[in-house]
Motif scaffolding. Structure first.
Motif, mmCIF file in Angstrom:
data_model
loop_
_atom_site.group_PDB
_atom_site.id
_atom_site.type_symbol
_atom_site.label_atom_id
_atom_site.label_comp_id
_atom_site.label_asym_id
_atom_site.label_seq_id
_atom_site.Cartn_x
_atom_site.Cartn_y
_atom_site.Cartn_z
ATOM 1 N N TYR A 32 -2.597 7.391 6.048
ATOM 2 C CA TYR A 32 -2.501 8.852 5.954
ATOM 3 C C TYR A 32 -3.377 9.454 4.854
ATOM 4 O O TYR A 32 -3.316 10.652 4.607
ATOM 5 C CB TYR A 32 -1.051 9.309 5.760
ATOM 6 C CG TYR A 32 -0.101 8.796 6.815
ATOM 7 C CD1 TYR A 32 -0.150 9.279 8.116
ATOM 8 C CD2 TYR A 32 0.834 7.809 6.517
ATOM 9 C CE1 TYR A 32 0.709 8.800 9.098
ATOM 10 C CE2 TYR A 32 1.698 7.318 7.491
ATOM 11 C CZ TYR A 32 1.633 7.812 8.769
ATOM 12 O OH TYR A 32 2.481 7.331 9.731
ATOM 13 N N SER A 33 -4.191 8.638 4.190
ATOM 14 C CA SER A 33 -5.118 9.184 3.203
ATOM 15 C C SER A 33 -6.246 9.910 3.923
ATOM 16 O O SER A 33 -6.413 9.806 5.150
ATOM 17 C CB SER A 33 -5.699 8.059 2.340
ATOM 18 O OG SER A 33 -6.500 7.189 3.146
ATOM 19 N N GLU A 34 -7.041 10.655 3.164
ATOM 20 C CA GLU A 34 -8.163 11.382 3.759
ATOM 21 C C GLU A 34 -9.118 10.421 4.458
ATOM 22 O O GLU A 34 -9.583 10.682 5.570
ATOM 23 C CB GLU A 34 -8.899 12.172 2.677
ATOM 24 C CG GLU A 34 -10.070 12.999 3.208
ATOM 25 C CD GLU A 34 -10.749 13.819 2.131
ATOM 26 O OE1 GLU A 34 -11.813 14.411 2.423
ATOM 27 O OE2 GLU A 34 -10.226 13.864 0.995
ATOM 28 N N ALA A 35 -9.403 9.293 3.802
ATOM 29 C CA ALA A 35 -10.314 8.315 4.404
ATOM 30 C C ALA A 35 -9.731 7.733 5.678
ATOM 31 O O ALA A 35 -10.457 7.504 6.661
ATOM 32 C CB ALA A 35 -10.622 7.203 3.397
ATOM 33 N N ALA A 58 3.407 10.130 17.320
ATOM 34 C CA ALA A 58 3.869 10.867 16.143
ATOM 35 C C ALA A 58 3.702 10.097 14.842
ATOM 36 O O ALA A 58 3.689 10.685 13.760
ATOM 37 C CB ALA A 58 5.340 11.256 16.326
ATOM 38 N N MET A 59 3.593 8.771 14.912
ATOM 39 C CA MET A 59 3.359 7.961 13.715
ATOM 40 C C MET A 59 1.892 7.949 13.304
ATOM 41 O O MET A 59 1.549 7.581 12.183
ATOM 42 C CB MET A 59 3.823 6.523 13.960
ATOM 43 C CG MET A 59 5.280 6.269 13.625
ATOM 44 S SD MET A 59 5.661 6.475 11.859
ATOM 45 C CE MET A 59 4.689 5.164 11.132
ATOM 46 N N GLY A 60 1.016 8.329 14.226
ATOM 47 C CA GLY A 60 -0.415 8.231 13.960
ATOM 48 C C GLY A 60 -1.048 6.992 14.545
ATOM 49 O O GLY A 60 -2.222 6.710 14.295
ATOM 50 N N VAL A 147 5.129 5.982 -5.231
ATOM 51 C CA VAL A 147 5.128 7.176 -6.095
ATOM 52 C C VAL A 147 6.106 8.221 -5.599
ATOM 53 O O VAL A 147 6.117 9.345 -6.092
ATOM 54 C CB VAL A 147 3.710 7.770 -6.224
ATOM 55 C CG1 VAL A 147 2.778 6.796 -6.907
ATOM 56 C CG2 VAL A 147 3.151 8.194 -4.873
ATOM 57 N N GLY A 148 6.945 7.860 -4.612
ATOM 58 C CA GLY A 148 8.011 8.758 -4.183
ATOM 59 C C GLY A 148 7.693 9.655 -3.005
ATOM 60 O O GLY A 148 8.532 10.467 -2.605
ATOM 61 N N VAL A 149 6.493 9.534 -2.421
ATOM 62 C CA VAL A 149 6.155 10.322 -1.234
ATOM 63 C C VAL A 149 6.848 9.694 -0.024
ATOM 64 O O VAL A 149 6.807 8.479 0.162
ATOM 65 C CB VAL A 149 4.632 10.347 -0.999
ATOM 66 C CG1 VAL A 149 4.293 11.097 0.289
ATOM 67 C CG2 VAL A 149 3.921 10.972 -2.181
ATOM 68 N N THR A 150 7.498 10.510 0.792
ATOM 69 C CA THR A 150 8.145 9.968 1.986
ATOM 70 C C THR A 150 7.140 9.867 3.130
ATOM 71 O O THR A 150 6.140 10.604 3.168
ATOM 72 C CB THR A 150 9.325 10.837 2.451
ATOM 73 O OG1 THR A 150 8.824 12.094 2.921
ATOM 74 C CG2 THR A 150 10.324 11.057 1.320
ATOM 75 N N LEU A 151 7.431 8.991 4.066
ATOM 76 C CA LEU A 151 6.568 8.863 5.224
ATOM 77 C C LEU A 151 6.545 10.171 6.014
ATOM 78 O O LEU A 151 5.497 10.583 6.520
ATOM 79 C CB LEU A 151 7.039 7.703 6.099
ATOM 80 C CG LEU A 151 6.131 7.288 7.259
ATOM 81 C CD1 LEU A 151 6.314 5.809 7.564
ATOM 82 C CD2 LEU A 151 6.362 8.096 8.520
ATOM 83 N N GLY A 152 7.694 10.827 6.115
ATOM 84 C CA GLY A 152 7.748 12.099 6.820
ATOM 85 C C GLY A 152 6.804 13.129 6.237
ATOM 86 O O GLY A 152 6.157 13.892 6.966
ATOM 87 N N GLU A 153 6.720 13.143 4.908
ATOM 88 C CA GLU A 153 5.788 14.068 4.247
ATOM 89 C C GLU A 153 4.343 13.642 4.499
ATOM 90 O O GLU A 153 3.475 14.473 4.778
ATOM 91 C CB GLU A 153 6.070 14.092 2.744
ATOM 92 C CG GLU A 153 7.410 14.699 2.377
ATOM 93 C CD GLU A 153 7.805 14.443 0.936
ATOM 94 O OE1 GLU A 153 8.664 15.180 0.419
ATOM 95 O OE2 GLU A 153 7.263 13.485 0.317
ATOM 96 N N GLU A 156 2.495 14.435 7.917
ATOM 97 C CA GLU A 156 2.177 15.822 8.258
ATOM 98 C C GLU A 156 0.677 16.019 8.455
ATOM 99 O O GLU A 156 0.248 16.942 9.156
ATOM 100 C CB GLU A 156 2.694 16.764 7.171
ATOM 101 C CG GLU A 156 4.225 16.863 7.115
ATOM 102 C CD GLU A 156 4.712 17.731 5.962
ATOM 103 O OE1 GLU A 156 3.847 18.273 5.226
ATOM 104 O OE2 GLU A 156 5.934 17.859 5.790
ATOM 105 N N VAL A 157 -0.141 15.140 7.838
ATOM 106 C CA VAL A 157 -1.598 15.312 7.929
ATOM 107 C C VAL A 157 -2.124 15.058 9.338
ATOM 108 O O VAL A 157 -3.234 15.495 9.661
ATOM 109 C CB VAL A 157 -2.342 14.376 6.940
ATOM 110 C CG1 VAL A 157 -1.947 14.666 5.510
ATOM 111 C CG2 VAL A 157 -2.113 12.909 7.282
ATOM 112 N N ILE A 158 -1.354 14.362 10.192
ATOM 113 C CA ILE A 158 -1.878 14.074 11.531
ATOM 114 C C ILE A 158 -1.747 15.277 12.455
ATOM 115 O O ILE A 158 -2.487 15.393 13.431
ATOM 116 C CB ILE A 158 -1.235 12.817 12.159
ATOM 117 C CG1 ILE A 158 0.269 13.000 12.388
ATOM 118 C CG2 ILE A 158 -1.490 11.607 11.293
ATOM 119 C CD1 ILE A 158 0.918 11.797 13.042
ATOM 120 N N GLY A 159 -0.802 16.171 12.151
ATOM 121 C CA GLY A 159 -0.686 17.476 12.797
ATOM 122 C C GLY A 159 -1.121 17.553 14.238
ATOM 123 O O GLY A 159 -0.543 16.956 15.133
ATOM 124 N N GLY A 160 -2.189 18.325 14.463
ATOM 125 C CA GLY A 160 -2.651 18.624 15.804
ATOM 126 C C GLY A 160 -3.279 17.461 16.529
ATOM 127 O O GLY A 160 -3.646 17.594 17.703
#
Length: 397
Positions: A32-35, A58-60, A147-153, A156-160
């Motif tokens: 889910y990173s930019e790269a 939905a998982m990417g 670092v505490g980021v959830t997978l659900g959060e 979100e970058v995969i969006g459309g």
């Protein structure tokens, strides 16, 4: 069937450019990173160019689908925080090349997949775990990275880009090409490894809660130092395992977080990862019992609390005999008497996919046995040989 080695290697090197570390051939392309997202968009374009229909769930997880029933091939394209250029990426690009070559030759239908978060930013082979039904999406979304980021959060970058679920019923089986990630083939000089089975894995976080206090004024005998609890646990674990494990069993504390993580403060909390792997499911259970009992014992002796996080894991998996035989036939054709049958000590998406369909795996050597590092590499002749074995196996279908 003609496997185009130049086309294959060009694509593999292009994929490396997304998240290139600047150190050797290393990449930094976590899920889910930019790269990672740039790489998935590029891969989707290459799938379309190959005449495949692109779908993303939905998982990417990214699929390039052939029409009608097809054999699924692929791996993953996300990387470790400091990863090599071939881990996962090889299997995706090799699958793409075989899909193109088979289509051009009028051969069997081949679909391609790049699973998401195989490298475990949020768990254990998370993308294929959700796709296979081993883990539901709601539970997956609650998983956190270090670092505490959830997978659900994060997703979100995969969006459309999401098109909807991909039905596994359309696939007749799954084949995954991967670098070995160990020294066996490189040491023996053999070019190909046909995988017999994949080990099982268990992974969970353990937390010791002690007492945060002043590092200069708290006497040693009064301290409830959470880091010392981790140290005691680690020092004793090998001895407790001695009569249970085999030379092939492995266990690792790979991540440790101290709170408040300051030089002049006795740490009041320590959270660490505990992971263990073996080819015997019963042994994995016995190891878990030892881990929990030892952590409880140390916590009580030091006046602390211990908490165990969510248990993640997969059972050992044996490869499908028919698909394995096709790979063996291809290995003998491409690398006559220069291949071996071998187990996989590393975990792969094929473990999850085996819940849905027959699976098989193929290895090529890792130079020096190095993986999960910028220095990871494989001779290009071996990379091409691996793709040719896949092509030969598909031709035999």
């Amino acid at each position: 069937m003609y496997v185009n080695a130049v086309r294959f290697l060009d694509d593999l090197h292009t994929l490396r450019s997304f998240g290139a570390s600047g150190v050797g051939k290393g990449v930094v392309r976590p899920a889910y990173s930019e790269a990672d997202m740039e790489a998935r968009v590029w891969l989707a374009g290459r799938m379309r160019d190959a005449g495949l229909r692109v779908e993303m769930d939905a998982m990417g997880n990214l699929f390039g689908l052939a029409e009608g029933p097809s054999l699924l091939m692929g791996s993953h394209s996300d990387s470790q925080p400091e990863g090599g250029w071939l881990d996962g990426a090889l299997g995706v690009v090799a699958a793409l090349e075989v899909a193109r070559a088979s289509r051009e030759a009028g051969g069997p239908a081949i679909s391609v997949v790049s699973f998401q978060d195989e490298e475990g930013r949020f768990g254990v082979t998370t993308g294929s775990a959700v796709w296979s039904g081993h883990l539901d999406q709601t539970s997956a979304d609650r998983l956190c990275d270090h670092v505490g980021v959830t997978l659900g959060e994060a997703r979100e970058v995969i969006g459309g880009l999401v098109t909807g679920p991909v039905d596994p019923a359309q696939f007749t089986g799954f084949v995954e090409l991967h670098i070995e990630q160990g020294p066996t083939l490189d040491t023996s000089g053999e070019q190909i490894g046909v995988v017999s089975d994949i080990v099982g894995i268990r992974d969970m976080k353990i937390t010791f809660d002690g007492q945060q206090n002043h590092a200069g004024t708290t006497p040693m005998h009064l301290r409830r130092d959470a880091f010392q609890a981790v140290s005691a646990f680690n020092a004793e674990l090998d001895a407790r395992f001695r009569n249970v494990v085999t030379p092939a069993t492995v266990w690792t504390i790979g991540h440790l977080s101290l709170h408040p993580n300051a030089s002049s403060i006795v740490p009041g909390r320590a959270v660490f990862s505990m992971q263990w792997r073996d080819g015997d499911g019963g042994r994995l259970v016995r190891m878990e019992e030892i881990i929990r009992a030892l952590a409880d014992e140390i916590a009580k002796a030091r006046g602390m609390r211990v908490q165990f996080g969510q248990m993640l894991g997969l059972e050992p998996v044996r490869m499908d005999a028919r698909l394995r035989a096709l790979l063996e036939q291809g290995a003998q054709a491409v690398a006559p008497d220069n291949w071996r049958l071998m187990p996989s000590g590393a975990l792969h998406d094929a473990t999850n996919v085996s819940r849905l369909m027959p699976v098989a795996m193929l290895f090529v050597p890792s130079i020096g046995g190095i993986s999960h590092a910028f220095a990871e590499d494989t001779d290009e002749a071996d990379l091409v040989a691996g793709v040719k074995v896949l092509g030969a196996a598909v031709s035999a279908l």
